[in-house]
Design an enzyme around this catalytic site. Structure first.
Site, mmCIF file in Angstrom:
data_model
loop_
_atom_site.group_PDB
_atom_site.id
_atom_site.type_symbol
_atom_site.label_atom_id
_atom_site.label_comp_id
_atom_site.label_asym_id
_atom_site.label_seq_id
_atom_site.Cartn_x
_atom_site.Cartn_y
_atom_site.Cartn_z
ATOM 1 N N PRO A 18 -9.522 41.554 -68.020
ATOM 2 C CA PRO A 18 -8.913 41.729 -66.705
ATOM 3 C C PRO A 18 -8.715 43.221 -66.449
ATOM 4 C CG PRO A 18 -7.312 40.852 -68.294
ATOM 5 C CD PRO A 18 -8.612 40.980 -69.013
ATOM 6 N N MET A 19 -9.167 43.710 -65.301
ATOM 7 C CA MET A 19 -8.976 45.134 -64.981
ATOM 8 C C MET A 19 -8.629 45.283 -63.506
ATOM 9 S SD MET A 19 -11.856 47.206 -67.160
ATOM 10 C CE MET A 19 -13.216 46.062 -66.929
ATOM 11 N N GLN A 72 -5.186 35.856 -64.206
ATOM 12 C CA GLN A 72 -4.119 36.475 -64.998
ATOM 13 C C GLN A 72 -2.905 36.802 -64.111
ATOM 14 O OE1 GLN A 72 -3.941 40.653 -66.426
ATOM 15 N NE2 GLN A 72 -4.074 39.792 -68.486
ATOM 16 N N CYS A 102 0.367 45.016 -70.170
ATOM 17 C CA CYS A 102 0.189 46.155 -69.270
ATOM 18 C C CYS A 102 1.219 47.245 -69.579
ATOM 19 C CB CYS A 102 0.322 45.713 -67.815
ATOM 20 S SG CYS A 102 0.206 47.104 -66.693
ATOM 21 N N LYS A 141 -2.612 37.668 -73.119
ATOM 22 C CA LYS A 141 -3.221 38.945 -73.511
ATOM 23 C C LYS A 141 -2.085 39.923 -73.776
ATOM 24 C CE LYS A 141 -6.439 42.524 -72.091
ATOM 25 N NZ LYS A 141 -5.675 43.601 -71.470
ATOM 26 N N ASN A 204 -9.717 43.178 -78.718
ATOM 27 C CA ASN A 204 -9.921 44.017 -77.531
ATOM 28 C C ASN A 204 -9.564 45.468 -77.849
ATOM 29 O OD1 ASN A 204 -8.037 44.894 -74.718
ATOM 30 N ND2 ASN A 204 -10.249 44.671 -74.607
ATOM 31 N N ARG A 229 -13.634 48.649 -70.409
ATOM 32 C CA ARG A 229 -14.205 49.857 -69.820
ATOM 33 C C ARG A 229 -15.714 49.987 -69.984
ATOM 34 N NH1 ARG A 229 -9.926 53.613 -72.694
ATOM 35 N NH2 ARG A 229 -10.238 51.902 -74.182
HETATM 36 C C1 LIG Z 1 -8.970 50.319 -64.806
HETATM 37 C C2 LIG Z 1 -8.289 49.382 -65.756
HETATM 38 C C3 LIG Z 1 -7.494 48.354 -65.268
HETATM 39 C C4 LIG Z 1 -6.863 47.451 -66.147
HETATM 40 N N1 LIG Z 1 -6.146 46.403 -65.639
HETATM 41 C C5 LIG Z 1 -5.690 45.439 -66.485
HETATM 42 C C6 LIG Z 1 -5.127 44.225 -65.974
HETATM 43 O O1 LIG Z 1 -5.042 44.009 -64.764
HETATM 44 N N2 LIG Z 1 -4.691 43.307 -66.886
HETATM 45 C C7 LIG Z 1 -4.782 43.512 -68.240
HETATM 46 O O2 LIG Z 1 -4.386 42.644 -69.023
HETATM 47 N N3 LIG Z 1 -5.318 44.647 -68.733
HETATM 48 C C8 LIG Z 1 -5.786 45.591 -67.891
HETATM 49 N N4 LIG Z 1 -6.421 46.689 -68.405
HETATM 50 C C9 LIG Z 1 -6.614 46.793 -69.855
HETATM 51 C C10 LIG Z 1 -7.960 46.188 -70.268
HETATM 52 O O3 LIG Z 1 -8.004 44.808 -69.989
HETATM 53 C C11 LIG Z 1 -8.223 46.396 -71.758
HETATM 54 O O4 LIG Z 1 -7.191 45.805 -72.487
HETATM 55 C C12 LIG Z 1 -8.304 47.884 -72.149
HETATM 56 O O5 LIG Z 1 -9.063 48.617 -71.208
HETATM 57 C C13 LIG Z 1 -8.898 48.053 -73.544
HETATM 58 O O6 LIG Z 1 -10.189 47.499 -73.615
HETATM 59 P P1 LIG Z 1 -11.524 48.406 -73.481
HETATM 60 O O7 LIG Z 1 -11.435 49.494 -74.523
HETATM 61 O O8 LIG Z 1 -12.661 47.467 -73.729
HETATM 62 O O9 LIG Z 1 -11.522 48.990 -72.120
HETATM 63 C C14 LIG Z 1 -7.013 47.613 -67.547
HETATM 64 C C15 LIG Z 1 -7.797 48.667 -68.028
HETATM 65 C C16 LIG Z 1 -8.439 49.536 -67.166
HETATM 66 C C17 LIG Z 1 -9.300 50.630 -67.727
#
Ligand SMILES: Cc1cc2nc3c(=O)[nH]c(=O)nc-3n(C[C@H](O)[C@H](O)[C@H](O)COP(=O)(O)O)c2cc1C
Length: 330
Positions: A18-19, A72, A102, A141, A204, A229
């Site tokens: 989720p992002m 989520q 978060c 998460k 993750n 990312r």
């Molecule tokens: C732009 C952005 C927005 C994110 N928004 C959320 C979100 O809405 N909910 C959530 O659980 N994590 C959010 N995250 C965290 C990611 O889901 C993830 O846990 C984190 O980026 C680490 O994983 P990665 O290294 O593969 O990016 C966000 C991360 C980024 C970069």
């Protein structure tokens, strides 16, 4: 092979993380086409949902082609979370995921997101109430803990499982780390290897090469990888990981034509879904990655990320296709 409730997943599934402002329907569709096994919406405020705030409600839009899909939500107030479960259910997702990870101040200060890591009892009781309030599988998460000195992920995972949580995705950082340093997968592996744990444990944090995904599977023994990312502007990442798992070889990078077509489809789907203005504005963040590494690209990138009308952005894509048709990505 892991299951979330009754949802059967393939061996070592790849989950789109989720992002916020990224994991919207157009982007989820592209990732799904490229092999993501489960996709999640960005986090949605339970308080926004119960107030019927248009911005929150729009985030509930999901489509058949993206199943299985999880919605989520975040919050820290029981009544609001339960009411949101009902609202979310009406959108027909396959999974309801709770954000307990978060790290941003405006969320944490209300005791939501990673803020709840300071109150594990509340985290568990909220999850239990939500599980009892829906027939859908509820997943969580979260992060390793609030800070280095208060890592309780083993206790958290066991207790969440005990109250009916159907899978847990763990970002290998604490809240205090935000996004700094490297994600630590060892504590996630300890959770997975705890003989008491039987629900899927997804890893993750920092999976940005097929080799790292393989390490998460083979060295750390996790049940799947949640990818954030590395997929932004690069939905092909899912396919590349799967190809590597199957053959031990790297797929050649997507061609210019594939990139331009993906960028065009992304923009068009975004406009169809949220209108010209927001569609143009919110798709910008993906272009840098779609066209990463191309020399002398600034003029085109600027046009893509500063134009306010879609016609100019589509024009920029066509120009790129003409000027860089023979460019070979490495
Ligand atoms: C732009 C952005 C927005 C994110 N928004 C959320 C979100 O809405 N909910 C959530 O659980 N994590 C959010 N995250 C965290 C990611 O889901 C993830 O846990 C984190 O980026 C680490 O994983 P990665 O290294 O593969 O990016 C966000 C991360 C980024 C970069």
């Amino acid at each position: 092979m892991p299951k979330i409730g009754n949802i059967q997943l393939p061996d070592f599934p790849l989950l789109l993380a989720p992002m916020e402002d990224v994991s919207d329907p157009p982007f989820r569709a592209l990732c799904k086409e490229q092999g993501a096994d489960v996709v999640f919406t960005e986090f949605i405020s339970s308080e926004g949902l119960i107030r019927d705030a248009a911005k929150s409600v729009m985030k509930l839009d999901i489509y058949e082609k993206e199943r299985p899909v999880g919605i989520q939500i975040f919050g820290a107030v029981l009544e609001s979370m339960l009411r949101s479960v009902e609202i979310v259910e009406a959108s027909g997702p396959d999974i309801i995921d709770i954000n307990f990870g978060c790290p941003v101040k405006k969320v944490v200060s209300k005791g939501a997101g990673a803020g709840i890591l300071k109150d594990v009892d509340l985290m568990v009781s909220l999850t239990e109430a939500m599980v009892k309030h829906t027939k859908l599988p509820v997943t969580v998460k979260t992060r390793l803990g609030w800070d280095h000195d208060s890592i309780k992920i083993m206790e958290v995972a066991e207790r969440l499982q005990d109250v009916g949580c159907q899978a847990i995705s763990i970002h290998g950082r604490t809240r205090a780390q935000m996004y700094k340093g490297n994600a630590d997968w060892a504590p996630i592996a300890e959770v997975k290897n705890n003989p008491r744990m039987h629900i899927p444990v997804f890893g993750n944090g920092d999976v940005d090469t097929p080799e790292k995904a393989m390490e998460m599977r083979d060295k750390y023994g996790l049940d799947g990888a949640m990818i954030g990312r590395a997929s932004i502007g690069y939905p092909w990442f899912f396919k590349e990981v799967k190809h590597y798992f199957k053959t031990g070889e790297h797929l050649p990078p997507p061609s210019m034509l594939e990139r331009v077509e993906a960028a065009k489809r992304h923009l068009q789907m975004a406009i169809d879904w949220k209108g010209e203005k927001l569609g143009v504005f919110e798709t910008r963040r993906h272009y840098t990655n779609y066209f990463k590494g191309i020399p002398n690209f600034k003029e085109y990138r600027m046009k893509m990320v500063t134009s306010d009308d879609s016609a100019s952005v589509f024009e920029a894509f066509d120009e790129v296709m003409q000027v860089f048709a023979d460019y070979e990505f490495v």
